[in-house]
Design an enzyme around this catalytic site. Structure first.
Site, PDB file in Angstrom:
ATOM      1  N   ASP A   1     -17.055  12.424 -17.465  1.00  0.00           N
ATOM      2  CA  ASP A   1     -18.174  11.657 -16.919  1.00  0.00           C
ATOM      3  C   ASP A   1     -18.048  10.203 -17.376  1.00  0.00           C
ATOM      4  O   ASP A   1     -17.880   9.933 -18.564  1.00  0.00           O
ATOM      5  CB  ASP A   1     -19.490  12.274 -17.427  1.00  0.00           C
ATOM      6  CG  ASP A   1     -20.705  11.709 -16.712  1.00  0.00           C
ATOM      7  OD1 ASP A   1     -20.516  10.914 -15.765  1.00  0.00           O
ATOM      8  OD2 ASP A   1     -21.832  12.067 -17.102  1.00  0.00           O
ATOM      9  N   ILE A   2     -18.090   9.283 -16.435  1.00  0.00           N
ATOM     10  CA  ILE A   2     -17.995   7.855 -16.767  1.00  0.00           C
ATOM     11  C   ILE A   2     -19.415   7.289 -16.750  1.00  0.00           C
ATOM     12  O   ILE A   2     -20.130   7.435 -15.748  1.00  0.00           O
ATOM     13  CB  ILE A   2     -17.107   7.105 -15.738  1.00  0.00           C
ATOM     14  CG1 ILE A   2     -15.756   7.819 -15.543  1.00  0.00           C
ATOM     15  CG2 ILE A   2     -16.904   5.645 -16.166  1.00  0.00           C
ATOM     16  CD1 ILE A   2     -14.922   7.997 -16.788  1.00  0.00           C
TER      17      ILE A   2
ATOM     18  N   ASP B   1       1.206   4.024  -2.971  1.00  0.00           N
ATOM     19  CA  ASP B   1       0.831   5.415  -2.713  1.00  0.00           C
ATOM     20  C   ASP B   1       1.943   6.384  -3.093  1.00  0.00           C
ATOM     21  O   ASP B   1       1.721   7.332  -3.838  1.00  0.00           O
ATOM     22  CB  ASP B   1       0.476   5.608  -1.229  1.00  0.00           C
ATOM     23  CG  ASP B   1      -0.816   4.914  -0.844  1.00  0.00           C
ATOM     24  OD1 ASP B   1      -1.519   4.413  -1.739  1.00  0.00           O
ATOM     25  OD2 ASP B   1      -1.125   4.868   0.362  1.00  0.00           O
TER      26      ASP B   1
ATOM     27  N   SER C   1      -7.254   2.167  -3.664  1.00  0.00           N
ATOM     28  CA  SER C   1      -6.056   2.739  -3.058  1.00  0.00           C
ATOM     29  C   SER C   1      -5.073   3.200  -4.125  1.00  0.00           C
ATOM     30  O   SER C   1      -4.168   3.971  -3.831  1.00  0.00           O
ATOM     31  CB  SER C   1      -5.389   1.769  -2.103  1.00  0.00           C
ATOM     32  OG  SER C   1      -4.928   0.670  -2.770  1.00  0.00           O
TER      33      SER C   1
ATOM     34  N   GLY D   1     -23.880  11.884 -15.547  1.00  0.00           N
ATOM     35  CA  GLY D   1     -23.997  12.630 -14.295  1.00  0.00           C
ATOM     36  C   GLY D   1     -23.425  11.815 -13.145  1.00  0.00           C
ATOM     37  O   GLY D   1     -22.785  10.775 -13.354  1.00  0.00           O
TER      38      GLY D   1
ATOM     39  N   ASP E   1     -22.932   9.252 -10.169  1.00  0.00           N
ATOM     40  CA  ASP E   1     -23.447   7.926  -9.808  1.00  0.00           C
ATOM     41  C   ASP E   1     -22.554   7.338  -8.724  1.00  0.00           C
ATOM     42  O   ASP E   1     -21.389   7.728  -8.592  1.00  0.00           O
ATOM     43  CB  ASP E   1     -23.479   7.011 -11.050  1.00  0.00           C
ATOM     44  CG  ASP E   1     -22.117   6.913 -11.713  1.00  0.00           C
ATOM     45  OD1 ASP E   1     -21.213   6.284 -11.115  1.00  0.00           O
ATOM     46  OD2 ASP E   1     -21.922   7.496 -12.808  1.00  0.00           O
TER      47      ASP E   1
ATOM     48  N   GLU F   1       0.836  -1.202   0.000  1.00  0.00           N
ATOM     49  CA  GLU F   1       0.000   0.000   0.000  1.00  0.00           C
ATOM     50  C   GLU F   1       0.874   1.257   0.000  1.00  0.00           C
ATOM     51  O   GLU F   1       0.677   2.176  -0.786  1.00  0.00           O
ATOM     52  CB  GLU F   1      -0.909  -0.019   1.238  1.00  0.00           C
ATOM     53  CG  GLU F   1      -1.761   1.213   1.417  1.00  0.00           C
ATOM     54  CD  GLU F   1      -2.838   1.329   0.338  1.00  0.00           C
ATOM     55  OE1 GLU F   1      -3.728   0.483   0.299  1.00  0.00           O
ATOM     56  OE2 GLU F   1      -2.774   2.270  -0.467  1.00  0.00           O
TER      57      GLU F   1
END
Ligand SMILES: *[C@@H]1O[C@H](CO)[C@@H](O)[C@H](O)[C@H]1NC(C)=O
Ligand SMILES: *[C@@H]1O[C@H](CO)[C@@H](O)[C@H](O)[C@H]1NC(C)=O
Ligand SMILES: *[C@@H]1O[C@H](CO)[C@@H](O)[C@H](O)[C@H]1NC(C)=O
Ligand SMILES: *[C@@H]1O[C@H](CO)[C@@H](O)[C@H](O)[C@H]1NC(C)=O
Ligand SMILES: *[C@@H]1O[C@H](CO)[C@@H](O)[C@H](O)[C@H]1NC(C)=O
Ligand SMILES: CC(=O)N[C@H]1CO[C@H](CO)[C@@H](O)[C@@H]1O
Length: 586
Positions: free
Chosen positions: A546-547, A297, A504, A565, A567, A293
């Site tokens: 927008d996906i 990062d 992550s 929009g 979601d 992690e």
């Protein structure tokens, strides 16, 4: 006059002295669980002489004003937009009322705690004192036990219920450690290491100039992300002022050597670049133990934001509690440790990313509220705070409530559900990007829909109709707010390249783009973005891609579906740096 003073004194003595002696024993339950939190088992009674650092969160007298100020300074349409507060200004707003301070001091004195021996936060709203289990049990009308986590064999000293004197109701918000068991998960669970996605050839430098649909759909590198989110031609210019913070927990260490290997391979111009480590409360910096992690990062935050200075905060509740050893000091309250540390700094980073979270229902509401209000404070200081939205879609596992009723329900993730952070979901593929099936999303059961979001969530709920009625909370804060790529990330761990997935990966990616926007603003003499959501849900939304496809199955359902929009799979979408730059530059 002297006479009347004596009379008043006598009256006070008569009315107050007797009840005074008793009133600390008149308890009201502050929080309790109906069952031992899942995953934990009772190990045995806590040793009476075990010492703990008790944190007491006092009621913040002008919290409402702090939050209304946060909204003003974060709303592009408000005249105070960008006028972030100083540490002192925030501290003045969170300071408890003098009556609260007086009452709590007399409570502590009653238990022979010398008020001058305790540690107070800059705003005086948090008190930390070292107590024995026996003393905490007397103060909170409770019994502590040692609980063991069945999977990790971690031990904690906690209670299933605690109380406070009735007279402190409305004066003390939360006491820890009590009922928060803190199973904070990294949002990269080991199941999302992707051995089936073959990492790039380790003998070849992997740098692409443009987003390559074939390559970047299966494996993701800084080149892919910089091309996809259009940051590749931006040169940071405010690196003396702008900085980026990554919070790490649970003994996860970011490795210096792995970063250099990563740079050589994927971002050769950044070789020699570095990050600094701040060790908090026993958090360490073990370079022999690189964390997946932590490496993910820092490699991706720097892979995109380089040469912006990056800081890795290593926060731990260490040393771990060992039930058979004598007098270990263990609290494991990492969010509070980190917040109390950062809120007491005069200078803070403008952008933060955190890839940890818990099922919201496992976090006691009073604790969740205190932590969420801490993020509001940090936002009012001018920080943009990203959290990954979780890796279990609408919920992992059995998806039943822990209130004793075992009702089936979607399981939202905290702190993603805190309305004062920006929750980041995950996408995959390019041209177009689609929502990925593990992307955490849904609606909070603790926090109501914040004003900046109502139009967005209402439009989504209207399109959803009665589907999933009863499984989620129509009046709750919807999340995630935004999204970014979340699988096939090439990460160097212990010298080896591995493919990693998870929100992550998405959170540091989105945050790094925001960090570059902050660089752009600061280098033009402007304020950084601060708390992002009011901007993202208004003028900022046109700077996001927008996906409109993908879904996040979970809880034995197909989950929510991405649409035009906002979601609860991909939020408002993924960043377009060029467009965002034009929007914030106005
Ligand atoms: C990065 O910083 C660490 C800690 O200061 C240091 O040990 C390491 O050598 C640095 N790496 C480079 C490439 O400068
Ligand atoms: C543990 O508690 C003891 C007693 O209060 C203190 O002296 C010691 O420094 C503590 N150890 C750590 C690691 O905090
Ligand atoms: C709820 O489910 C758990 C296991 O998932 C079980 O141990 C518990 O007894 C159940 N409680 C009720 C009230 O059905
Ligand atoms: C998500 O997609 C992956 C790869 O397509 C698949 O292996 C996995 O089973 C899916 N998970 C769910 C919960 O549908
Ligand atoms: C739904 O969310 C609201 C906050 O908006 C909360 O007050 C309420 O308790 C939640 N309902 C359930 C069933 O959790
Ligand atoms: C910037 C700031 O608020 N610093 C404070 C940190 O906390 C100590 C007390 O613990 C104060 O003295 C500092 O002023």
């Amino acid at each position: 006059m002297i006479w009347s003073a004596v009379v008043v004194f006598a009256l006070v003595q008569r009315c107050v002295s007797k009840p005074l002696a008793k009133r600390w024993d008149d308890f009201a339950v502050k929080h309790s669980w109906t069952e031992i939190p899942r995953g934990w088992e009772l190990h045995g009674p806590a040793p009476a002489d075990h010492s703990m650092d008790m944190r007491i969160g006092l009621k913040q007298d002008r919290l409402d004003e702090l939050i209304s100020t946060l909204y003003k300074v974060s709303d592009p349409a408000h005249e105070r937009y960008g006028a972030h507060l100083s540490a002192e200004e925030v501290q003045a707003l969170v300071a408890p009322h003098p009556n609260t301070l007086g009452l709590v001091d007399s409570w502590l004195t009653h238990y022979d705690v010398d008020p001058s021996s305790i540690h107070r936060s800059g705003g005086k709203d948090w008190i930390t004192l070292r107590v024995s289990v026996a003393q905490a049990e007397r103060m909170l009308g409770t019994k502590y036990n040692v609980y063991r986590h069945s999977k990790t064999s971690e031990y904690v000293v906690r209670t299933l219920s605690y109380s406070l004197p009735t007279i402190l109701t409305g004066h003390v918000d939360v006491v820890a450690p009590t009922t928060y068991f803190g199973t904070m998960r990294s949002m990269k669970s080991t199941s999302f290491k992707q051995p089936n996605i073959k990492p790039v050839d380790s003998d070849v430098n992997f740098v692409v100039d443009a987003v390559d649909a074939k390559t970047c759909s299966s494996i993701v590198t800084p080149s892919c992300l910089r091309a996809l989110y259009k940051t590749d031609s931006y040169k940071p210019a405010a690196t003396d002022k702008n900085s980026f913070g990554i919070t790490g927990y649970l003994e996860e260490y970011a490795n210096f050597a792995d970063l250099q290997t990563f740079f050589k391979k994927f971002r050769p111009d950044a070789v020699g670049g570095n990050f600094t480590v701040v060790e908090l409360n026993g958090g360490k910096n073990d370079q022999s133990n690189p964390g997946t992690e932590a490496n993910l990062d820092v490699q991706y935050s720097l892979g995109i934001s380089y040469p912006t200075p990056n800081t890795y905060y290593s926060t731990d509740g260490s040393p771990p509690f060992k039930p058979d050893a004598n007098a270990p000091n263990n609290t494991n309250e990492p969010y509070l440790d980190w917040l109390n540390f950062i809120l007491n700094q005069t200078t803070i980073s403008q952008t933060y990313s955190t890839s940890y979270g818990d099922d919201e229902q496992t976090v006691p509401p009073d604790y969740a509220n205190s932590v969420c209000n801490g993020f509001a404070q940090l936002g009012s200081r001018g920080a943009s705070i990203m959290f990954s939205s979780g890796d279990s879609g609408v919920g992992g596992g059995a998806c039943t409530t822990n209130d004793g009723k075992n009702k089936t329900q979607f399981l939202p993730s905290f702190p993603a559900t805190c309305p004062f952070v920006t929750a980041v979901g995950a996408t995959t593929q390019v041209n177009p990007e689609v929502g990925i099936n593990f992307s955490g999303g849904g609606f909070s059961n603790y926090f109501s829909t914040p004003p900046y979001q109502t139009a967005a969530t209402e439009a989504f709920l209207k399109s959803l109709g009665t589907k999933y009625s009863g499984l989620y909370n129509k009046t709750g804060r919807g999340y995630p707010d935004v999204a970014a790529q979340g699988q096939g990330f090439q990460v160097v761990i212990g010298g080896q390249i591995q493919s990693i997935a998870g929100t992550s990966a998405s959170s540091p990616t989105f945050a790094a783009v925001i960090s570059l926007l902050n660089d752009y603003l600061i280098s033009n003499g402007k304020s950084p973005l601060g708390f992002l959501n009011p901007f993202l849900y208004s003028t900022g939304s046109s700077g996001l891609n927008d996906i409109t496809s993908g879904s996040n199955p979970g809880c034995s359902t197909k989950g929510f579906t991405a649409r035009a929009g906002w979601d609860p799979v991909t939020g408002l979408g993924t960043p377009d740096f060029g467009k965002l730059q034009a929007l914030v530059g106005k």
